[in-house]
Design a protein around this motif. Sequence first.
Motif, mmCIF file in Angstrom:
data_model
loop_
_atom_site.group_PDB
_atom_site.id
_atom_site.type_symbol
_atom_site.label_atom_id
_atom_site.label_comp_id
_atom_site.label_asym_id
_atom_site.label_seq_id
_atom_site.Cartn_x
_atom_site.Cartn_y
_atom_site.Cartn_z
ATOM 1 N N ASP A 150 4.161 8.335 2.416
ATOM 2 C CA ASP A 150 5.076 9.248 1.725
ATOM 3 C C ASP A 150 4.687 10.697 2.001
ATOM 4 N N GLY A 151 5.661 11.457 2.528
ATOM 5 C CA GLY A 151 5.435 12.874 2.795
ATOM 6 C C GLY A 151 4.590 13.129 4.028
ATOM 7 N N ILE A 152 4.824 12.370 5.088
ATOM 8 C CA ILE A 152 4.026 12.563 6.297
ATOM 9 C C ILE A 152 4.302 13.919 6.931
ATOM 10 N N ASP A 153 5.405 14.552 6.552
ATOM 11 C CA ASP A 153 5.693 15.894 7.077
ATOM 12 C C ASP A 153 4.633 16.895 6.637
ATOM 13 N N VAL A 154 3.991 16.639 5.479
ATOM 14 C CA VAL A 154 2.914 17.531 5.026
ATOM 15 C C VAL A 154 1.770 17.494 6.027
ATOM 16 N N LEU A 155 1.418 16.287 6.493
ATOM 17 C CA LEU A 155 0.365 16.163 7.499
ATOM 18 C C LEU A 155 0.782 16.795 8.819
ATOM 19 N N LEU A 156 2.001 16.538 9.259
ATOM 20 C CA LEU A 156 2.455 17.068 10.546
ATOM 21 C C LEU A 156 2.500 18.587 10.540
ATOM 22 N N ALA A 157 2.827 19.163 9.383
ATOM 23 C CA ALA A 157 2.881 20.629 9.302
ATOM 24 C C ALA A 157 1.507 21.254 9.413
ATOM 25 N N ILE A 206 0.863 -1.190 0.000
ATOM 26 C CA ILE A 206 0.000 0.000 0.000
ATOM 27 C C ILE A 206 0.891 1.229 0.000
ATOM 28 N N PHE A 207 0.528 2.203 -0.836
ATOM 29 C CA PHE A 207 1.264 3.468 -0.903
ATOM 30 C C PHE A 207 0.307 4.599 -0.553
ATOM 31 N N VAL A 208 0.605 5.292 0.550
ATOM 32 C CA VAL A 208 -0.222 6.405 1.026
ATOM 33 C C VAL A 208 0.500 7.695 0.667
ATOM 34 N N ALA A 209 -0.114 8.496 -0.216
ATOM 35 C CA ALA A 209 0.523 9.715 -0.727
ATOM 36 C C ALA A 209 -0.095 10.932 -0.048
ATOM 37 N N PHE A 210 0.670 11.586 0.830
ATOM 38 C CA PHE A 210 0.195 12.798 1.498
ATOM 39 C C PHE A 210 0.495 14.056 0.686
ATOM 40 N N GLU A 211 1.421 13.953 -0.243
ATOM 41 C CA GLU A 211 1.895 15.164 -0.921
ATOM 42 C C GLU A 211 1.472 15.226 -2.382
ATOM 43 N N GLU A 212 1.599 14.129 -3.132
ATOM 44 C CA GLU A 212 1.316 14.129 -4.564
ATOM 45 C C GLU A 212 0.132 13.231 -4.873
ATOM 46 N N HIS A 213 -0.556 13.567 -5.938
ATOM 47 C CA HIS A 213 -1.652 12.723 -6.402
ATOM 48 C C HIS A 213 -1.049 11.468 -7.051
ATOM 49 N N PRO A 214 -1.672 10.300 -6.904
ATOM 50 C CA PRO A 214 -1.130 9.076 -7.522
ATOM 51 C C PRO A 214 -0.875 9.198 -9.023
ATOM 52 N N ALA A 215 -1.705 9.991 -9.724
ATOM 53 C CA ALA A 215 -1.478 10.146 -11.164
ATOM 54 C C ALA A 215 -0.120 10.790 -11.439
ATOM 55 N N ARG A 216 0.250 11.771 -10.616
ATOM 56 C CA ARG A 216 1.553 12.408 -10.770
ATOM 57 C C ARG A 216 2.675 11.431 -10.426
ATOM 58 N N ILE A 217 2.422 10.582 -9.469
ATOM 59 C CA ILE A 217 3.427 9.586 -9.087
ATOM 60 C C ILE A 217 3.667 8.626 -10.251
ATOM 61 N N PHE A 218 2.593 8.215 -10.929
ATOM 62 C CA PHE A 218 2.733 7.339 -12.088
ATOM 63 C C PHE A 218 3.561 8.007 -13.185
ATOM 64 N N GLU A 219 3.291 9.301 -13.410
ATOM 65 C CA GLU A 219 4.038 10.026 -14.445
ATOM 66 C C GLU A 219 5.522 10.103 -14.102
ATOM 67 N N ASN A 220 5.817 10.402 -12.853
ATOM 68 C CA ASN A 220 7.223 10.505 -12.441
ATOM 69 C C ASN A 220 7.936 9.164 -12.508
ATOM 70 N N ALA A 221 7.219 8.083 -12.190
ATOM 71 C CA ALA A 221 7.830 6.751 -12.183
ATOM 72 C C ALA A 221 7.965 6.167 -13.579
ATOM 73 N N ALA A 222 7.392 6.829 -14.592
ATOM 74 C CA ALA A 222 7.466 6.297 -15.955
ATOM 75 C C ALA A 222 8.886 6.291 -16.504
ATOM 76 N N THR A 223 9.789 7.054 -15.880
ATOM 77 C CA THR A 223 11.184 7.063 -16.341
ATOM 78 C C THR A 223 11.904 5.766 -16.007
ATOM 79 N N PHE A 224 11.328 4.974 -15.103
ATOM 80 C CA PHE A 224 11.930 3.695 -14.726
ATOM 81 C C PHE A 224 11.142 2.550 -15.366
ATOM 82 N N ASP A 225 11.748 1.388 -15.413
ATOM 83 C CA ASP A 225 11.105 0.233 -16.055
ATOM 84 C C ASP A 225 10.267 -0.579 -15.048
ATOM 85 N N TRP A 226 9.444 0.098 -14.272
ATOM 86 C CA TRP A 226 8.688 -0.563 -13.202
ATOM 87 C C TRP A 226 7.322 -1.072 -13.672
#
Length: 607
Positions: free
Chosen positions: A144-151, A73-93
């Motif tokens: 990911d990015g729990i500091d966003v929640l803490l802030a 499970i990936f919990v994204a506090f900072e970025e939307h999952p769609a943006r995460i997919f776009e950023n990860a497209a540079t790798f062969d995952w």
Amino acid sequence: MAGHRASVAARSRAAPKTLSKVATGVSGFDELSRGGLPRNRTSLLLGGPGTGKTVFALQALVNAARIRRQPGIFVAFEEHPARIFENAATFDWRLPALAKDRIFFLNAQLSPAVVQSGDFDLGGMLAILGAKKRELGAQWIVFDGIDVLLALLPGPGAAMREIYRLRDWLSNNDLTAIITTKTDSEESAAVNYGFLQFMVDCVIRFDRRLEQSIPVRRLEITKYRGSDFAAGEFPLGFGPAGMVVAAPETAEIQYVASSERVSTGFAALDTMLGGGLLRGSSTLITGAPGTSKTTLSGLFAESACRRGERTLYVSFDEGGDRIRRNLTSVGIDLDAHVKSGLLRMYSGRTDQMNPEEHLTRITALLREYRPRCIVIDPLSAIAKTGALSSARAICNRLIYKVRDENLTAVITALVDGDDPQAEATALQISTIADNWIHLSYLVRGGERNRALTIVKSRGTQHSNQVRELVLGASGPALADVYSSGGEVLMGTLRWEKEAEESARKQRRRDEYGKKHRELESAEAEIAARIAALQLDLDRQRAELALYARDDEARQASSGRLKNERRRLRSVVAAAGTAPAPARQRTPRTPAAGRKNGHGGRGTRHGD
């Protein structure tokens, strides 16, 4: 009470259990951590923006899902999952495919108004995650990015309350957890979120800084409960498979020495090296710019590919296409080997990456491509970025890495200084290289000529001659050693000397021909005279033989006459001793007298 004490004593006497770990699949990190992250415990990734925390966490999640079939499970506090997919497209995952059934992405971006109202807590979110964990059978989770929640929380007390709530939930669900948080500096991390480091079992700090305007990323494990780990900072980079950490190699040298010889692709150089390079050896080629270092490297790569061996060609500040195009001018064709997959070319820019990141990328390529031979051209280029001492350390580590992989390596480097005879390198790697080939210029008579010499070749009875290196359309060639007056001549001076020597030899051949013809004429004349004298001698011998035969005939005739006379005398003697018979008178006739010439008178015989 007594029973409780007995159970406590029994537990204390029991052998301690070894900490269970699970591999992350992040190249190099599992070696640093001696096996990966603690299983079913929480790890904290701490660092500034752009240091690689999210990539590390997501890569561990992807490797668990793809390799070990462990959902997460990936919990994204900072970025939307769609943006995460776009950023990860540079790798062969192939992240979108994994998101369908093995990795659940939860968009946990929160509105500041909702959080700061005082009614927010993580209870509802954790309930959703618990249900999803049971549905997938998840074994991993990333916040990911729990500091966003803490802030967004109203104060440190609220932040600490939610973190403890999260810790308890993780303890009850037996998940291998990763929490990422951003910090601007060590001080801010200690003041705002320092309590996080005390709660978790493993703390990994990521760092990014500039050295001579070049970004440098490093990773350090600052805490790992119940486990040993490699202390210190280690460079990291990014490749096709994700993050790569340059882990240190073992302190003990364990590679095996081979007696097998492999060709350099240059037959004349193989002869000078006693049959070629030893398998698994490292060869350093030094020289000033333009001395044909890349040409010899290209020959080696082409020869390795012709043997069917995978080869990695690493170049700095020069693209692979340009290198292949330039090598065709000397008869070296690498395009076919690139198309076949036997040759892999990687080009790096030294103005964009630091030496440590170059090492990280090369290490990742070695693990991905698994070559048998490698070319690095030129290694000295990485000394232009970062501190020289750091570049020297990276180069040494790279050469040792190549040896540990039992790769046959050809490495080029520029010489230090303006002296064309110089043989020192700024990286000081000539001492650890097995072979050292030095290329230089000889400037005389208004021209510049290339020269090749073997400075050293361990385990080989190599040539100590300085040979002229000549480049042509069919490839390089080594001219035979030509010396005059104790000096080796090259180029035009050699050609002029050779032409002069050739003319002198021709004159001697002409003189020899003339003398030979005169001798043949004299021999013919003498032979004719000898033949005439021989004829005269034969005539005289024939005459002498004739005289000898005549003399023998006379002597034989004289002997017969003597014998006949002796016989007659013996007959006469025998007749004188017997009585004479009575004579009968014969009547004379006139005719008879006349016939005897006495006028008709007969001869008168006495009594």
